[in-house]
Design an enzyme around this catalytic site. Structure first.
Site, PDB file in Angstrom:
ATOM      1  NE  ARG A  38      -3.615   2.272   2.632  1.00 46.37           N
ATOM      2  CZ  ARG A  38      -3.301   3.435   3.188  1.00 46.37           C
ATOM      3  NH1 ARG A  38      -2.101   3.623   3.705  1.00 46.37           N
ATOM      4  NH2 ARG A  38      -4.190   4.403   3.250  1.00 46.37           N
TER       5      ARG A  38
ATOM      6  CB  SER B 241     -12.279  -1.296   2.151  1.00 45.66           C
ATOM      7  OG  SER B 241     -10.948  -1.358   1.793  1.00 45.66           O
TER       8      SER B 241
ATOM      9  CE  LYS C 281      -9.321   4.913   3.557  1.00 46.29           C
ATOM     10  NZ  LYS C 281      -9.008   5.450   2.243  1.00 46.29           N
TER      11      LYS C 281
HETATM   12  C1  LIG Z   1      -7.108  -5.178   4.245  1.00 44.30           C
HETATM   13  C2  LIG Z   1      -7.454  -3.792   3.900  1.00 44.30           C
HETATM   14  N1  LIG Z   1      -8.621  -3.286   4.324  1.00 44.30           N
HETATM   15  C3  LIG Z   1      -8.948  -2.029   4.019  1.00 44.30           C
HETATM   16  C4  LIG Z   1      -8.095  -1.264   3.249  1.00 44.30           C
HETATM   17  C5  LIG Z   1      -8.466   0.129   2.852  1.00 44.30           C
HETATM   18  O1  LIG Z   1      -8.719   0.245   1.474  1.00 44.30           O
HETATM   19  P1  LIG Z   1      -9.322   1.615   0.938  1.00 44.30           P
HETATM   20  O2  LIG Z   1     -10.586   1.882   1.648  1.00 44.30           O
HETATM   21  O3  LIG Z   1      -9.351   1.596  -0.539  1.00 44.30           O
HETATM   22  O4  LIG Z   1      -8.258   2.668   1.408  1.00 44.30           O
HETATM   23  P2  LIG Z   1      -6.732   2.783   0.979  1.00 44.30           P
HETATM   24  O5  LIG Z   1      -5.987   1.729   1.705  1.00 44.30           O
HETATM   25  O6  LIG Z   1      -6.638   2.600  -0.496  1.00 44.30           O
HETATM   26  O7  LIG Z   1      -6.347   4.127   1.412  1.00 44.30           O
HETATM   27  C6  LIG Z   1      -6.897  -1.811   2.827  1.00 44.30           C
HETATM   28  N2  LIG Z   1      -6.024  -1.130   2.087  1.00 44.30           N
HETATM   29  N3  LIG Z   1      -6.596  -3.074   3.155  1.00 44.30           N
HETATM   30  C1  LIG Z   2      -5.966   1.555   5.116  1.00 46.12           C
HETATM   31  C2  LIG Z   2      -7.000   1.619   6.135  1.00 46.12           C
HETATM   32  N1  LIG Z   2      -8.287   1.325   5.848  1.00 46.12           N
HETATM   33  C3  LIG Z   2      -9.097   1.410   6.883  1.00 46.12           C
HETATM   34  S1  LIG Z   2      -8.265   1.891   8.253  1.00 46.12           S
HETATM   35  C4  LIG Z   2      -6.808   1.941   7.417  1.00 46.12           C
HETATM   36  C5  LIG Z   2      -5.524   2.323   8.041  1.00 46.12           C
HETATM   37  C6  LIG Z   2      -5.075   1.358   9.060  1.00 46.12           C
HETATM   38  O1  LIG Z   2      -3.823   1.766   9.544  1.00 46.12           O
HETATM   39  P1  LIG Z   2      -3.407   1.577  11.046  1.00 46.12           P
HETATM   40  O2  LIG Z   2      -3.244   0.141  11.297  1.00 46.12           O
HETATM   41  O3  LIG Z   2      -2.083   2.316  11.135  1.00 46.12           O
HETATM   42  O4  LIG Z   2      -4.472   2.233  11.889  1.00 46.12           O
END
Ligand SMILES: Cc1ncc(COP(=O)(O)OP(=O)(O)O)c(N)n1
Ligand SMILES: Cc1ncsc1CCOP(=O)(O)O
Ligand SMILES: [Mg+2]
Length: 504
Positions: free
Chosen positions: A319, A388, A417
Site C-alpha cells: 500500500r 474494504s 489513512k
Molecule cells: C485489508 C485492507 N482493508 C482495508 C483497506 C483500505 O482500502 P481503501 O478503503 O481503498 O483505502 P486505501 O488503503 O486505499 O487508502 C486496505 N487497504 N486493506
Molecule cells: C488503510 C485503512 N483502511 C481502513 S483503516 C486503514 C488504516 C489502518 O492503519 P493503522 O493500522 O495504522 O491504523
C-alpha cells in the site's frame, strides 16, 4: 448406491460429496462408524488414521468383524468400506497422530473428524484443525447407555462442532456401548455431511426460499431459512440477523494458503460477477501486514517488508500512496520475489493493473476505487480480490459481486489513512463475525494494546499498518503481536478442554 444417491440428492450435491476430503483421526467406535456413514453418503476421499489393531473387545461397537481381529484397523476398515463402495480414494495412515504429524496427515482435508479416546489427543487434533481453519467435528460424552436425547450437536466456535452430552466419560460404570457410540458417530458424520451439502445453499436467488438443516438446525448455528433478500432490500441499518453475508461462498475444501487459489485456477474456476461461490479462498490467520513508506521511520518499503516476512507473516499488502507508478512497479517486482521465497501472499492495494503486471496474488480495493465488477472484469479469476467495507450493506454488496475477502473497519480511529471514514467500532466486526461466510480481515487502529480485544470479538486475521511499519523493532513487535494471537489460540483450545476422554 451412487445412482440412488444421485437421484435423491442431485448431481451438484453428489459432485460436492465426491470432491470433499474428510480426515478421520482414530478408527474405533466413533471413527469406524463415522467412516461407514460418510461412505454410504457418497464421500469418496478419506484420510484414515489409527495406529492400533482390531481387538476382540472392540467388536461390541466398532465396525470390524471377528475374522479381522489382529489386523491393523486402517486396513481392516478400508476393506470394510470397499465392501460398501469399491471405488474409494483412501489414504491410510498407520501412525499415532501427534502435534508433530497431524498437519502432514490431515492438511489436505477440509473436514476433520475427531474420533480419539484420549482427551489430550482430542485437544491436540481440534486445536490443530482450528488453527488451519478446518471444519472440525469432535465428540465428548458418549459413554454408557440411555439418555441419547442429551447427546446434542453444538457449534462451539466458528468451524468447531462438538457432539455428545459432554459429561459422560468412559469408566467402569459407563463403558462404551454400541448405541450411544453409534449415535455419536452418526452425528459426527451428519455434521460433515451438512457442511458439504449445505455450504453454498443458504443464499438463494432473490425471492427463492432456502433452508439449512442438519448441523445448523441441530446445533442452533445460524439458521438460514427464509427468503433471500437482495442486498439493497435487506434491513440494513440495524446489524440484525436478517442478512447472511457471503452464504454463497464455498468452504468445501481447504488447502495450504496460496495453493487454494492455484487449485481453483487449475480447475479453471472463473470468479466473475454473479459467480460468487465458485472459488474457495482462505485468508491466512494472524497478521496481515500493510506497507506504508511514509510511516516507516525512514526505512524503505523493501527493508520493512524483509523484516516482516522474516517474522513469518503470511500476507503482505503493498500500500503506497506517495510514489509514482514506475517506482511502485519496481518495488512490487522485488516484493513478489521476496513473498514467493517466504511463502507469503502478496496483495497490491488500489491498482489491479499493477497487481497483474507483477503477478501478485491479489488486489485490494476500497469503496472509492474502481468498482469490484470492473476489477473482476480486468483480473478475471487470476487474482484474489479483497474489498474494504464499513457497513453490512457494503459487505453484502461485496459478497454478491464476488469479493474473495472483505476488509472490516476501521475498527478504531486511525490517522494512517487520509479521509478515512469514522471508525465503525467492534459492533460492525461482531456483525460480520456472526454473518460473514467469506474470509474477512479487521483493520484500523489495531495496536498491541487492543489486539486481544479484536481477536476476542472473533477476528482471525488482523491488518496493521503503523503498529508494524512504524515500530523501530519490527521483528520484536511482530513477536509480541504473535504472542497475543497465540494466547487467543490457547483460549480456543480451552473450549476443547470440555472434551472428555471417551470412545475411540
Ligand atoms: C485489508 C485492507 N482493508 C482495508 C483497506 C483500505 O482500502 P481503501 O478503503 O481503498 O483505502 P486505501 O488503503 O486505499 O487508502 C486496505 N487497504 N486493506
Ligand atoms: C488503510 C485503512 N483502511 C481502513 S483503516 C486503514 C488504516 C489502518 O492503519 P493503522 O493500522 O495504522 O491504523
Ligand atoms: Mg484503496
Amino acid at each position: 448406491m451412487l445412482a440412488y444417491l444421485e437421484q435423491a440428492l442431485g448431481r451438484t450435491r453428489m459432485a460436492r460429496l465426491r470432491e470433499a476430503r474428510v480426515g478421520i483421526g482414530g478408527l474405533g467406535g466413533l471413527g469406524s462408524n463415522a467412516a461407514v456413514h460418510l461412505v454410504r453418503s457418497g464421500v469418496r476421499h478419506l484420510v484414515l488414521a489409527d495406529f492400533d489393531r482390531v481387538d476382540k473387545s472392540n467388536l461390541n461397537r466398532q465396525y470390524y468383524f471377528l475374522a479381522q481381529v489382529g489386523q491393523m484397523k486402517v486396513s481392516a476398515l478400508a476393506d470394510n468400506l470397499r465392501l460398501i463402495h469399491p471405488d474409494l480414494d483412501l489414504t491410510l495412515i498407520c501412525e499415532r497422530i501427534t502435534a508433530a504429524n497431524v498437519l502432514a496427515v490431515f492438511d489436505s482435508c477440509g473436514y476433520w473428524v475427531e474420533a480419539f479416546d484420549q482427551a489430550e489427543s482430542k485437544k491436540m487434533f481440534v486445536t490443530a484443525g482450528l488453527r488451519r481453519h478446518k471444519r472440525v467435528v469432535a465428540a465428548s460424552g458418549l459413554a454408557g447407555w440411555g439418555r441419547t436425547d442429551d447427546m446434542v450437536t453444538r457449534e462451539w466456535s466458528s468451524g468447531l462442532v462438538i457432539v455428545g452430552d459432554r459429561k459422560s466419560g468412559v469408566d467402569a460404570a459407563a463403558p462404551p456401548l454400541a448405541p450411544r457410540v453409534g449415535v455419536g458417530a452418526a452425528k459426527e458424520a451428519d455434521v460433515v455431511l451438512s457442511w458439504i451439502l449445505e455450504e453454498d445453499e443458504a443464499v438463494a436467488e432473490p425471492g427463492e426460499v432456502t433452508e439449512a438443516r442438519g448441523a445448523k438446525e441441530a446445533g442452533g448455528v445460524k439458521k438460514a431459512r427464509g427468503v433471500a433478500e437482495p442486498c439493497g432490500r435487506a434491513e440494513t441499518h440495524e446489524m440484525d440477523k436478517t442478512q447472511e453475508v457471503g452464504k454463497t461462498r464455498g468452504r468445501e475444501e481447504t488447502y495450504a494458503v496460496g495453493k487454494t487459489y492455484e487449485a481453483d485456477k487449475n480447475r479453471g474456476v472463473e470468479i466473475s460477477p454473479g459467480a460468487a461461490g465458485s472459488a474457495k479462498f482462505r485468508l491466512p490467520a494472524g497478521i496481515y501486514a500493510i506497507t506504508s513508506q511514509t510511516h516507516s521511520l525512514g526505512r524503505s518499503n523493501l527493508d520493512v517488508a524483509a523484516e516482516i516476512l522474516r517474522s513469518g507473516v503470511k500476507i503482505l499488502q503493498y500500500r503506497e500512496k506517495s510514489k509514482v507508478f514506475r517506482e511502485m512497479y519496481e518495488e512490487c517486482l522485488v516484493l513478489r520475489r521476496m513473498t514467493r521465497e517466504s511463502g507469503a501472499l502478496l496483495i497490491v492495494n488500489d491498482y489491479p493493473e499493477l497487481a497483474l503486471a507483477v503477478e501478485a496474488d491479489g488486489v485490494h480495493i476500497g469503496q472509492d476505487d474502481l468498482p469490484l465488477q470492473v476489477v473482476r472484469q480486468l483480473v478475471g479469476s487470476r487474482l484474489i480480490v479483497g474489498v474494504s467495507t464499513h457497513s453490512p450493506e457494503q459487505a453484502c454488496a461485496a459478497v454478491e459481486a464476488g469479493a474473495d475477502y472483505i476488509g472490516v473497519g476501521p475498527i478504531y480511529p486511525t490517522r494512517t489513512k487520509e479521509n478515512v471514514c469514522a471508525s465503525v467500532g467492534l459492533q460492525y466486526l461482531d456483525y460480520i463475525v456472526a454473518h460473514a461466510e467469506i474470509p474477512f480481515v479487521a483493520i484500523g487502529g489495531i495496536k498491541e494494546h487492543n489486539l486481544g480485544e479484536v481477536l476476542s470479538h472473533g477476528a482471525s486475521t488482523v491488518a496493521l499498518v503503523t503498529e508494524i511499519v512504524g515500530s523501530p523493532d519490527i521483528e520484536g513487535k511482530i513477536a509480541k503481536l504473535n504472542q497475543i494471537i497465540e494466547v487467543k489460540d490457547e483460549k480456543a483450545s480451552d473450549i476443547v478442554g470440555v472434551l472428555t476422554g471417551g470412545e475411540e
